[in-house]
Write an enzyme that holds these catalytic residues in place. Sequence first.
Site, short mmCIF file in Angstrom:
data_model
loop_
_atom_site.label_atom_id
_atom_site.label_comp_id
_atom_site.label_asym_id
_atom_site.label_seq_id
_atom_site.Cartn_x
_atom_site.Cartn_y
_atom_site.Cartn_z
N THR A 46 -12.41 23.49 -14.75
CA THR A 46 -11.76 23.36 -16.05
C THR A 46 -10.26 23.31 -15.83
O THR A 46 -9.75 23.69 -14.78
CB THR A 46 -12.13 24.51 -16.99
OG1 THR A 46 -11.72 25.74 -16.39
CG2 THR A 46 -13.63 24.56 -17.23
N THR A 48 -7.15 24.57 -17.19
CA THR A 48 -6.21 25.67 -16.93
C THR A 48 -6.52 26.34 -15.60
O THR A 48 -5.63 26.62 -14.81
CB THR A 48 -6.27 26.71 -18.06
OG1 THR A 48 -6.02 26.04 -19.29
CG2 THR A 48 -5.24 27.79 -17.86
N CYS A 49 -7.83 26.56 -15.38
CA CYS A 49 -8.23 27.22 -14.13
C CYS A 49 -7.82 26.41 -12.93
O CYS A 49 -7.23 26.92 -11.98
CB CYS A 49 -9.74 27.39 -14.07
SG CYS A 49 -10.47 28.11 -15.52
N SER A 50 -8.17 25.13 -12.95
CA SER A 50 -7.89 24.30 -11.78
C SER A 50 -6.40 24.19 -11.53
O SER A 50 -5.93 24.26 -10.40
CB SER A 50 -8.44 22.88 -11.99
OG SER A 50 -9.82 22.89 -11.98
#
Lengths: 160, 160
Positions: A46, A48-50
Amino acid sequence: MTISIGDKIPSVELYVLTDDGPVAISTDDIFAGKKVAVFGLPGAFTRTCSAKHLPGFVNNADALKAKGVDAIVCLAVNDAFVMGAWSKAQDVGDSVMMVADGSARLAKAAGLDIDMSAKGFGLRSRRFSMVVDDGEVKSLNIDEPGTFEHTSAEVMLSEL
Amino acid sequence: MTISIGDKIPSADLNILTDDGPGGISTDEIFSGKKVAIFGLPGAFTPTCSAQHLPGFVNNADALKAKGIDTIVCLAVNDPFVMGAWGKDQNVGDKVMMVADGSANFTKATGLELDLTEKGLGVRCQRFSMVVDDGEVKSLNIDEAGAVEKTSAEAMLGEL
């Protein structure tokens, strides 16, 4: 009920991807006798995570370890294959242990679950970070959905 | 109850990854007025799927379209970010539409679910293939866990 500072990490079975495929690992295996920096997020790959969360811990792994952290754990409600593929895509190497909570056992037991069924994601984990010493929660930060403020590696470093 | 030949595909909300992020897509949008080859599998990035199932449909996409198929759909109980990442990893391009059933809406409505909670994967879908004409199931194959036999692109080509 959401886990709190001073609580023990609940005993559940999780998975990691090895060269021989997915292997079960218990929370006891991960946390017993060690100081662990753990962060959780709604999903591998996803945005933001990546773009921020995982790379922040990868880039600050040495700094965290210099402050006494023995292991860094990334946790998501994805299976071991997806966590392994994401690790490879993000060049994580052995700096961060990619742990799959695909059946949401820890997310539910720790009260950190978030129902994203309406968005087509099923039940996931909230974005959080914790420092856990020998299985006891020493610090806990949770970000509201769609935000990334309190759970970064940089914030954790400043709190250690 | 598992869906059967002659049944209509149930209405369910699904997701695909677009250049602007995840976008909702309904089964009506996918199936209405078209002949669709759809196959489902327990998870993106899992070894059997990666090694055989998806590439088989990618490689046979032109042959399937030559036999009257308008659209080829790959479906799994993963979110659109994971399905998009897997499509990129497998060089799917625009040959196969990578459809995310992350909340298992379609899988449960068609009775094709497979409970892999004990293995740390939560509820997933069985490995299946269907030819669907204007929303009506024309053929249906289901493979036992761990096998790609009846649900391959080659088997579907043999039946068209």
